[in-house]
Structures are given as structure tokens and as C-alpha cells.
Enzyme design. Structure first.
Site, short mmCIF file in Angstrom:
data_model
loop_
_atom_site.label_atom_id
_atom_site.label_comp_id
_atom_site.label_asym_id
_atom_site.label_seq_id
_atom_site.Cartn_x
_atom_site.Cartn_y
_atom_site.Cartn_z
N SER A 151 35.36 -61.89 -51.64
CA SER A 151 34.48 -63.00 -51.30
C SER A 151 33.16 -62.88 -52.05
O SER A 151 33.15 -62.91 -53.28
CB SER A 151 34.27 -63.01 -49.77
OG SER A 151 33.93 -64.27 -49.31
N ASP A 176 40.23 -63.49 -52.76
CA ASP A 176 40.06 -64.70 -51.97
C ASP A 176 38.70 -65.38 -52.09
O ASP A 176 38.05 -65.67 -51.09
CB ASP A 176 40.38 -64.43 -50.50
CG ASP A 176 40.92 -65.70 -49.81
OD1 ASP A 176 41.76 -66.37 -50.43
OD2 ASP A 176 40.49 -66.01 -48.69
N HIS A 303 41.27 -64.48 -44.51
CA HIS A 303 40.33 -64.34 -45.62
C HIS A 303 40.16 -62.89 -46.07
O HIS A 303 40.07 -62.61 -47.25
CB HIS A 303 38.99 -64.94 -45.19
CG HIS A 303 37.92 -64.88 -46.22
ND1 HIS A 303 38.10 -65.28 -47.53
CD2 HIS A 303 36.62 -64.48 -46.14
CE1 HIS A 303 36.97 -65.14 -48.20
NE2 HIS A 303 36.07 -64.65 -47.38
#
Length: 358
Positions: A151, A176, A303
């Protein structure tokens, strides 16, 4: 970027997870049973990493906390998402260290790291921090390094790689985060941050919420990583988030703007791990079709791929190292390849992101 120890990711309007996220804080607390306290009790990192140490940056008051594992092979240098900590990679590190070394740092304003300005989460500052830690740890003769970023950490990894100053950089793995999806989510970030549970009477309650109303799906990983994302509020006599992400809004756009083209331009082998094919934007779709990077869609995860399915994540990292013959001096690391790698066209289950793109 992700909220809290887990930035809840953008829930879809009618999804069950969205309902859970909005309704959970309104549910009255029930007395914790002994079994639930045990189920969500914190775990010690020592069963997963080998050591922890503080890296002091010369000429400053900045001290970055790092966790390390393994004694040979290339260095898998891990950067966590916003609101997480280096312990986000603990479960995966316990597997990766069998073939390679692992270093996971607490970024500025996170975990046990301490700096003169913990709320300066600009991409420039965060990138400089990573380069300074690498320089301090390895000097002018660094081993082969594979940057891994989840992220917000994925953005930092890309920016650090794009500077082309890590002379031994041998690979880049982004977890992700995609520019198009992340930029589109920015307008929702403050709402998501404010809707999460803010205060916890015990660490066990915070761990429980992280898997019931937050973005984590693996209880063992939550027991390891969540405590390091909290701090005790003496005034309110409870735990709250170590990192005030809601105060860093001015930096969010800088994390992701131009990220796709920068990722494609990095002159090293690249792997993009996604929780769903819906994440790809136009630039990455074209780049993937042209074979400019490897992409794997990891099914049955949220996530935080490295936390939810750590064994699969570790296998993907080691396969990447093996395929690209990355080693301390170009020595191949032999790993059994698994057949779980999917291209954008593969049949995959659409996965709801349960954490914001931090």
C-alpha cells in the site's frame, strides 16, 4: 494508505463488510470471556523475526526500528502500509528467512521509530528515510536487495527504486496498490478514518476489532501486528492509534500520483501482487500485456495480503527471487514453483478491499 493498524479499505456501498464496518462501533461492548481474551491476546515477535534493532541516522535525531530474520541470501526489505508497522510482515518473514534475509522497518511516525517530525509523511521524506536506513545498515557494499512495499509502503518502494541510487537493487515487489484506484479513493479517506473504532479499553479489544471490523482476516497476524500500531492515551485511559493518519491528508496525493508510470520505468524485475483484478488502471493494464512486469492475483484475501495469507505471500516472494536468480552475488535461490500465479485474464474471485490505500 490504510487506517489504523489497518486502514479500512474502501468498502463497497452494499457489501456486508461495509455494513459491518459502519455498525460495529455502535454495538455495545460485552464482557470479555477468558477464552476471547486468550484468542486475541498479543503474540511476541520473537517467534517470527530473529532480532530487532534501532538504526540511528547520522546527523539527525531520527531512529528507525527494524526487525530482521535470516542469515543468508538476498535482503527482502519490507515497507508497511500507512497505520501498520514492520510486524505486518512477521508471519511471512518466518517463512522467507529459510531462503533469504528479511528486514522490516517501522516507517516514520509508526511502530517504535522516533523522529523529529513524526507527522511529516511526505513521499520525499519517507523515501529519504528508507535510503538512509539502507545506507546506515549496509554502507557502500550492500547485498542484493529486493524492495517489498504494501500500500503506502508500495509507493515508497517505487519512489526509492526510481531514484536509481540503490546500487544493488535486484527486484521490486508492490503489494495491492495501484495509482488509479488509490487516487479515486482519496475523497473517501477521511470518512473511512473517522468511521473506524477510535478507542479500545484493552489491546485484546483492538485485536478483535481489527479482524471483525477492520481490514485484517488472519487472527494470528493481528495478534502480532496490531499492538505495535497502538499507543496508550493517559487522558482517556485507553488505547488509540499510534499514527494520526487523519492529520496527514496533505501528503496523500503525493503518495500515488504518477505511481504507475514510475513503477513501469524502474529498471529491475517487478512483481505486482493484487487482491483483485479490478485494481488495474490503464497504464498497468497495457504494461502487463506488454510483459513489463509479473502480476499475480492472490485470491481469498483482503488488502493486507502479507498478513491474510502469509504462507502464500512468502512463496510468491521466494519464487520471484528464484525466477530472477537474485542472490547475494547473483546466486540462484532454488525454490519449488507453485501454480498459483494468475495473469489479469485468469479466473479470480473479486475481493473487497477491507483497508484504505495507506
Amino acid at each position: 494508505m490504510e487506517v489504523s493498524s489497518n486502514l479500512p479499505s474502501l468498502p463497497e456501498e452494499n457489501s456486508q463488510e461495509s455494513k459491518d464496518l459502519s455498525s460495529f462501533p455502535a454495538v455495545p461492548d460485552r464482557p470479555a470471556t477468558q477464552s476471547s481474551l486468550q484468542k486475541y491476546s498479543p503474540l511476541d515477535w520473537k517467534g517470527y523475526f530473529d532480532q530487532e534493532e534501532d538504526v540511528t541516522i547520522a546527523g539527525s535525531n531520527d531512529v528507525f526500528h527494524v526487525y530482521t530474520a535470516g542469515s543468508q541470501g538476498p535482503v527482502v526489505f519490507c515497507l508497511h502500509g500507512g497505520g501498520y508497522s514492520g510486524l505486518s510482515f512477521a508471519l511471512a518473514a518466518s517463512k522467507i528467512k529459510e531462503k533469504a534475509r528479511v528486514v522490516a522497518m517501522d516507517l516514520r511516525g509508526h511502530g517504535k521509530s522516533s523522529t523529529d517530525n513524526d507527522v511529516d509523511l511526505s513521499i520525499e521524506t519517507l523515501c529519504d528515510d528508507v535510503l538512509a536506513v539502507l545506507k546506515t545498515m549496509y554502507g557502500d557494499s550492500p547485498p542484493a536487495i529486493v524492495l517489498v512495499g504494501h500500500s503506502m509502503g508500495g509507493s515508497i518502494a517505487v519512489h526509492a527504486a526510481a531514484k536509481k541510487v540503490i546500487q544493488s537493487l535486484a527486484g521490486l515487489i508492490v503489494v495491492d496498490v495501484v495509482e488509479g484506484t488509490a487516487m479515486a479513493s482519496l475523497i473517501h479517506m477521511q470518512k473511512i478514518l473517522s468511521s473506524r473504532m477510535q478507542y479500545f479499553h484493552t489491546i485484546e479489544k483492538a485485536i478483535e476489532w481489527s479482524v471483525k471490523g477492520g481490514s485484517l482476516r488472519n487472527v494470528e497476524s493481528a495478534r502480532l501486528s496490531v499492538p505495535s500500531t497502538l499507543s496508550y492515551n493517559d487522558l482517556k485511559k485507553c488505547y488509540t492509534y499510534r499514527t494520526p493518519l487523519e492529520e496527514t491528508e496533505r501528503y496523500w496525493k503525493g503518495w500515488y500520483e504518477g505511481l504507475s508510470e514510475m513503477f513501469l520505468s524502474c529498471p529491475v524485475p517487478k512483481l505486482l501482487l493484487l487482491a483483485g483484478t479490478d485494481r488495474l488502471d490503464r497504464s498497468l493494464t497495457i504494461g502487463q500485456m506488454q510483459g513489463k512486469f509479473q502480476m499475480v492475483v492472490v485470491r481469498h484475501t483482503g488488502h493486507a495480503i502479507q498478513e491474510d495469507v502469509p504462507d502464500e505471500f512468502a512463496s510468491l516472494v521466494l519464487n520471484f527471487i528464484s525466477r530472477n536468480r537474485i542472490g547475494p552475488h547473483g546466486v540462484e535461490v532454488f525454490v519449488n514453483h507453485r501454480s498459483n500465479e494468475n495473469s489479469a485474464g485468469s479466473s479470480t474471485r473479486q475481493v473487497l478491499v477491507t483497508g484504505i490505500y495507506v
